[in-house]
Scaffold this motif. Structure first.
Motif, mmCIF file in Angstrom:
data_model
loop_
_atom_site.group_PDB
_atom_site.id
_atom_site.type_symbol
_atom_site.label_atom_id
_atom_site.label_comp_id
_atom_site.label_asym_id
_atom_site.label_seq_id
_atom_site.Cartn_x
_atom_site.Cartn_y
_atom_site.Cartn_z
ATOM 1 N N ILE A 206 -0.815 4.802 5.545
ATOM 2 C CA ILE A 206 -0.248 4.472 4.227
ATOM 3 C C ILE A 206 0.744 5.562 3.830
ATOM 4 O O ILE A 206 0.408 6.747 3.855
ATOM 5 C CB ILE A 206 -1.361 4.349 3.167
ATOM 6 N N PRO B 139 0.810 -1.221 0.000
ATOM 7 C CA PRO B 139 0.000 0.000 0.000
ATOM 8 C C PRO B 139 0.846 1.276 0.000
ATOM 9 O O PRO B 139 1.698 1.470 0.872
ATOM 10 C CB PRO B 139 -0.815 -0.123 1.290
ATOM 11 N N THR B 140 0.611 2.135 -1.005
ATOM 12 C CA THR B 140 1.374 3.377 -1.170
ATOM 13 C C THR B 140 0.534 4.390 -1.934
ATOM 14 O O THR B 140 -0.076 4.053 -2.948
ATOM 15 C CB THR B 140 2.667 3.134 -1.991
ATOM 16 N N PHE B 141 0.507 5.618 -1.449
ATOM 17 C CA PHE B 141 -0.015 6.727 -2.240
ATOM 18 C C PHE B 141 1.158 7.401 -2.939
ATOM 19 O O PHE B 141 2.216 7.594 -2.334
ATOM 20 C CB PHE B 141 -0.724 7.766 -1.359
ATOM 21 N N ILE C 45 2.942 8.279 1.832
ATOM 22 C CA ILE C 45 2.721 9.149 0.679
ATOM 23 C C ILE C 45 4.086 9.472 0.080
ATOM 24 O O ILE C 45 4.953 10.028 0.761
ATOM 25 C CB ILE C 45 2.004 10.446 1.085
ATOM 26 N N PRO D 19 -8.679 2.404 0.165
ATOM 27 C CA PRO D 19 -7.803 3.584 0.209
ATOM 28 C C PRO D 19 -8.085 4.616 -0.879
ATOM 29 O O PRO D 19 -7.725 5.789 -0.708
ATOM 30 C CB PRO D 19 -6.397 2.986 0.063
ATOM 31 N N PHE D 20 -8.707 4.218 -1.972
ATOM 32 C CA PHE D 20 -9.061 5.216 -2.987
ATOM 33 C C PHE D 20 -10.057 6.233 -2.423
ATOM 34 O O PHE D 20 -10.152 7.358 -2.917
ATOM 35 C CB PHE D 20 -9.652 4.539 -4.227
ATOM 36 N N THR E 23 -2.490 9.013 -6.658
ATOM 37 C CA THR E 23 -3.126 7.730 -6.913
ATOM 38 C C THR E 23 -2.689 6.753 -5.836
ATOM 39 O O THR E 23 -1.847 7.066 -4.983
ATOM 40 C CB THR E 23 -2.814 7.190 -8.318
ATOM 41 N N TYR E 24 -3.270 5.569 -5.886
ATOM 42 C CA TYR E 24 -2.984 4.547 -4.875
ATOM 43 C C TYR E 24 -2.484 3.277 -5.550
ATOM 44 O O TYR E 24 -2.998 2.867 -6.594
ATOM 45 C CB TYR E 24 -4.256 4.226 -4.071
ATOM 46 N N HIS E 25 -1.465 2.681 -4.954
ATOM 47 C CA HIS E 25 -0.992 1.363 -5.376
ATOM 48 C C HIS E 25 -1.119 0.403 -4.197
ATOM 49 O O HIS E 25 -0.872 0.791 -3.043
ATOM 50 C CB HIS E 25 0.480 1.417 -5.810
#
Length: 216
Positions: A66, A47-49, A68, A164-165, A78-80
């Motif tokens: 998470i 999880p990463t922004f 950033i 998370p989005f 965006t989110y991964h």
């Protein structure tokens, strides 16, 4: 006979943290020369922004645990996360004779082609890069181009926690709904979808380069 510069190598990186892959992308691009083969990196991130170089922090709506990461690609936040295919394109566009806008369209069309094989109607939007299904975003796109050489690439949501989005305005769009392959009845695994999408992208990049050569 093709030259070394015509080669396109695909590397599977597995689940790898975002910042180490980003650092490797930068190192690869800074150290490459005119004969370095282009590469496609396929990866999945924890999880990463990520926030693009002109990204606005107000699009991050909620503080979470998470991380950033402020990055050097275009675009907003965006989110991964696990369950999402991320493909990085390390290309020499000048050598291949491909324009930046042409590459963006190519990437979007490849994702549309993949989804159409599952009878899912997807489309791109000239005003908002990415791929959509019924006005919901399924794939994001963000590139950096320096001296004709690209880093970063695309992400396709397959089977992930989409929560998370909701903590961001995805890609800078308030209220943008996010969707994934699982929601559309696509049950193929991450490796299968990854292999299919990578093969389509590989073929289309090679085709575009060949077309550029014949029209020079």
């Amino acid at each position: 006979m093709g030259t070394l510069g015509d080669t396109l190598i695909t590397k599977q990186l597995g689940l790898t943290d975002y910042e180490s892959v980003w650092e490797s992308m930068k190192n690869f691009t800074q150290s490459r020369d005119q004969d370095t083969p282009d590469e496609i990196w396929v990866v999945e991130h924890p999880p990463t922004f990520t926030l693009g170089r002109n990204g606005k922090e107000h699009h991050i709506l909620q503080e979470t645990s998470i991380p950033i990461v402020k990055v050097d690609r275009g675009g907003q936040v965006t989110y991964h996360g696990p369950g999402q295919i991320v493909i990085y394109l390390l290309l020499d566009l000048h050598r291949r004779g491909i324009g930046i806008r042409q590459l963006v369209t190519l990437i979007e069309n490849c994702i549309v082609e993949l989804l159409s094989a599952y009878e899912v109607t997807a489309y791109s939007d000239a005003k908002a890069p990415g791929v959509y299904v019924d006005k919901k975003k399924i794939a994001a796109l963000g590139l950096r181009v320096s001296k004709g050489r690209t880093t970063h690439g695309l992400s396709l949501n397959v089977d992930m926690d989409l929560t998370p989005f909701g903590y961001i305005n995805p890609c800078g769009y308030e209220g943008l709904e996010i969707i994934q392959c699982k929601d559309l009845g696509i049950t193929d695994s991450m490796p299968v979808l990854s292999e299919k999408l990578t093969a389509i992208i590989h073929a289309e990049i090679m085709k575009a380069a060949e077309t550029a050569k014949t029209t020079d």
